[in-house]
Scaffold this motif. Sequence first.
Motif, PDB file in Angstrom:
ATOM      1  N   GLU A  42     -72.193 -52.964 -53.396  1.00 31.21           N
ATOM      2  CA  GLU A  42     -71.390 -53.881 -52.605  1.00 31.21           C
ATOM      3  C   GLU A  42     -72.283 -54.793 -51.767  1.00 31.21           C
ATOM      4  OE1 GLU A  42     -68.600 -51.612 -50.316  1.00 31.21           O
ATOM      5  OE2 GLU A  42     -66.963 -52.204 -51.648  1.00 31.21           O
ATOM      6  N   ALA A  43     -71.765 -55.996 -51.501  1.00 27.14           N
ATOM      7  CA  ALA A  43     -72.543 -56.953 -50.714  1.00 27.14           C
ATOM      8  C   ALA A  43     -72.785 -56.438 -49.302  1.00 27.14           C
ATOM      9  CB  ALA A  43     -71.805 -58.291 -50.676  1.00 27.14           C
ATOM     10  N   ARG A  44     -71.827 -55.684 -48.769  1.00 26.18           N
ATOM     11  CA  ARG A  44     -72.000 -55.178 -47.410  1.00 26.18           C
ATOM     12  C   ARG A  44     -73.206 -54.265 -47.307  1.00 26.18           C
ATOM     13  NH1 ARG A  44     -67.605 -51.600 -43.871  1.00 26.18           N
ATOM     14  NH2 ARG A  44     -69.012 -51.137 -42.142  1.00 26.18           N
ATOM     15  N   ALA A  45     -73.409 -53.401 -48.312  1.00 29.08           N
ATOM     16  CA  ALA A  45     -74.548 -52.481 -48.274  1.00 29.08           C
ATOM     17  C   ALA A  45     -75.868 -53.243 -48.304  1.00 29.08           C
ATOM     18  CB  ALA A  45     -74.469 -51.511 -49.447  1.00 29.08           C
ATOM     19  N   TRP A  46     -75.954 -54.289 -49.102  1.00 30.84           N
ATOM     20  CA  TRP A  46     -77.186 -55.063 -49.182  1.00 30.84           C
ATOM     21  C   TRP A  46     -77.411 -55.882 -47.916  1.00 30.84           C
ATOM     22  CZ3 TRP A  46     -80.730 -54.154 -52.786  1.00 30.84           C
ATOM     23  CH2 TRP A  46     -80.334 -53.481 -53.950  1.00 30.84           C
ATOM     24  N   ARG A  47     -76.327 -56.372 -47.298  1.00 29.57           N
ATOM     25  CA  ARG A  47     -76.491 -57.087 -46.033  1.00 29.57           C
ATOM     26  C   ARG A  47     -77.008 -56.161 -44.936  1.00 29.57           C
ATOM     27  NH1 ARG A  47     -71.395 -59.440 -47.349  1.00 29.57           N
ATOM     28  NH2 ARG A  47     -70.399 -58.018 -45.865  1.00 29.57           N
ATOM     29  N   GLU A  48     -76.477 -54.947 -44.885  1.00 31.30           N
ATOM     30  CA  GLU A  48     -76.947 -54.002 -43.870  1.00 31.30           C
ATOM     31  C   GLU A  48     -78.398 -53.593 -44.120  1.00 31.30           C
ATOM     32  OE1 GLU A  48     -72.648 -51.905 -42.797  1.00 31.30           O
ATOM     33  OE2 GLU A  48     -73.971 -51.016 -44.303  1.00 31.30           O
ATOM     34  N   PHE A  49     -78.763 -53.447 -45.395  1.00 29.46           N
ATOM     35  CA  PHE A  49     -80.151 -53.119 -45.711  1.00 29.46           C
ATOM     36  C   PHE A  49     -81.073 -54.278 -45.327  1.00 29.46           C
ATOM     37  CE2 PHE A  49     -83.600 -52.591 -48.990  1.00 29.46           C
ATOM     38  CZ  PHE A  49     -84.194 -51.503 -48.373  1.00 29.46           C
ATOM     39  N   ALA A  50     -80.622 -55.518 -45.578  1.00 30.29           N
ATOM     40  CA  ALA A  50     -81.417 -56.683 -45.170  1.00 30.29           C
ATOM     41  C   ALA A  50     -81.572 -56.737 -43.660  1.00 30.29           C
ATOM     42  CB  ALA A  50     -80.766 -57.963 -45.703  1.00 30.29           C
ATOM     43  N   TYR A  51     -80.524 -56.340 -42.935  1.00 30.40           N
ATOM     44  CA  TYR A  51     -80.609 -56.315 -41.470  1.00 30.40           C
ATOM     45  C   TYR A  51     -81.695 -55.343 -41.016  1.00 30.40           C
ATOM     46  CZ  TYR A  51     -79.181 -55.944 -36.590  1.00 30.40           C
ATOM     47  OH  TYR A  51     -79.176 -55.953 -35.214  1.00 30.40           O
ATOM     48  N   VAL A  52     -81.728 -54.161 -41.641  1.00 34.74           N
ATOM     49  CA  VAL A  52     -82.741 -53.170 -41.262  1.00 34.74           C
ATOM     50  C   VAL A  52     -84.137 -53.670 -41.601  1.00 34.74           C
ATOM     51  CG1 VAL A  52     -83.572 -50.840 -41.753  1.00 34.74           C
ATOM     52  CG2 VAL A  52     -81.135 -51.243 -41.470  1.00 34.74           C
ATOM     53  N   LEU A  53     -84.299 -54.318 -42.752  1.00 36.23           N
ATOM     54  CA  LEU A  53     -85.615 -54.832 -43.134  1.00 36.23           C
ATOM     55  C   LEU A  53     -86.102 -55.895 -42.158  1.00 36.23           C
ATOM     56  CD1 LEU A  53     -85.326 -55.147 -47.020  1.00 36.23           C
ATOM     57  CD2 LEU A  53     -86.383 -53.312 -45.696  1.00 36.23           C
ATOM     58  N   LEU A  54     -85.196 -56.779 -41.725  1.00 36.61           N
ATOM     59  CA  LEU A  54     -85.592 -57.835 -40.799  1.00 36.61           C
ATOM     60  C   LEU A  54     -85.814 -57.309 -39.381  1.00 36.61           C
ATOM     61  CD1 LEU A  54     -83.193 -60.711 -41.915  1.00 36.61           C
ATOM     62  CD2 LEU A  54     -85.658 -60.576 -42.281  1.00 36.61           C
TER      63      LEU A  54
END
Length: 460
Positions: A47-59
């Motif tokens: 899901e897009a939400r999971a990838w957005r949250e992962f991107a948040y953690v990476l940034l």
Amino acid sequence: MATQYGGYSDHGEYSRYGDHARYTDGRRPGRGERRPRLPLALRAPVEARAWREFAYVLLSLPISIVLFTFAVTMLSLGAGLLVTFLGIPVLAAGLVGCRGFGSLERTRARALLGLEVAPPEPLRPRGKGALSWMGAVLRSGTSWRHVLYAVVHLPWAVFSFAVSVAFWSYGWAMLTYPLWFWVFPMYGGQGGLQLYGDEQHRIYLDNPFEITVTALVGLLFTLATPWIVRALTTVDRVLVHGLLGPSRLVSRVVELESDRGVVVDTAAADLRRIERDLHDGAQARLVALAMDLGLAKEKLREDPRAAARMVDEAHGEVKTALQELRDLARGIHPAVLTDRGLDAALSAVASRCTVPVQVEVDLTERPAPAIEGIAYFTVSELLQNVSKHSGARSASVDVWRVENRLMVQVVDDGVGGADASAGSGLAGLAGRLDAVDGILVVDSPAGGPTRVTAELPWRA
């Protein structure tokens, strides 16, 4: 505050969403939308939400490093220079920079986490000039909360980055191991992924069974990773909301200012309604009555019978005007409410409804007169809606107390479809309740029944 949820069950048990299906973001699927076929646990990793949250953690890691370095450097430099005048502007510049980073963090949380955080209260210098501005920055609790965020967020960003990257990389690597395990024998000179090794023994994952087990373990990791990342970003949500948003005091002041405006507008509307009712109703009748009595006085000697007839008609006009004045007084504040309380007053309102209404008031004591009046007028307006728009055959009114809240519920078996967000009278009613920290909940599916619950603060 007009919000449409699921509904209250009898006497306080609240079902927020009922049995309706919802997406992960809280939306209900529309009539023409297709519902996902896969369960949430299986589709979460893609899901897009999971990838957005992962991107948040990476940034978070590089941003928090920069923010931490800036905050500590500026505060240390400013504290060291406080023996001179230069320390004050350096500290002020550091605090302003942290506020700027806070704006960036709120934007990032809004874009990747869907978290809406209002900007904090602006600076209010007491005078003009640079010194006044620096004093406002140093006195602002919001500025120091941004510094606290800069300091606290770095260790959490390191931890969440390490956990998220480890689970994400290991999960997808093991899940796709059957596709790329040939890399080891072809380029690494070994049988496969090494599970254990010492000077004498080495264990490689190289046979079909071991490769399958590895992929299954990777599948478990992959399915669990989005939920782990979501739990980690929940802490980020708390930090952003608690440290980078407006303080509770400021939010409460803004809410009270808004409620005060609603109360003033409502009082002005009520005064206009009373003036209009007096001008168009009782006042017009009294003017006509005075004219009729004047004519009757002139005809009294010439034609006593005609004068008597005119006096009789004037007497009827007096009765009508008195009835209109009683109705107007009841609309302002009914005497029965003051004398006998909600039970008798609501029973009187129910008797004037066009459908049979059952009233049950379960109160051992009376609330404050203001709350009692709001509850009365809420039920009165809701029963008027039942009479005019519902097409119901019966209705019921229940009033009870739950701890420090007064609960009022009106239910009818009509056609349903009532919506407080459509700008109807329910919206105005919800605004009045919100002005006293009350809540209006409307549950009115198409076809009925309609259940409207008002929750008011109990003030003895």
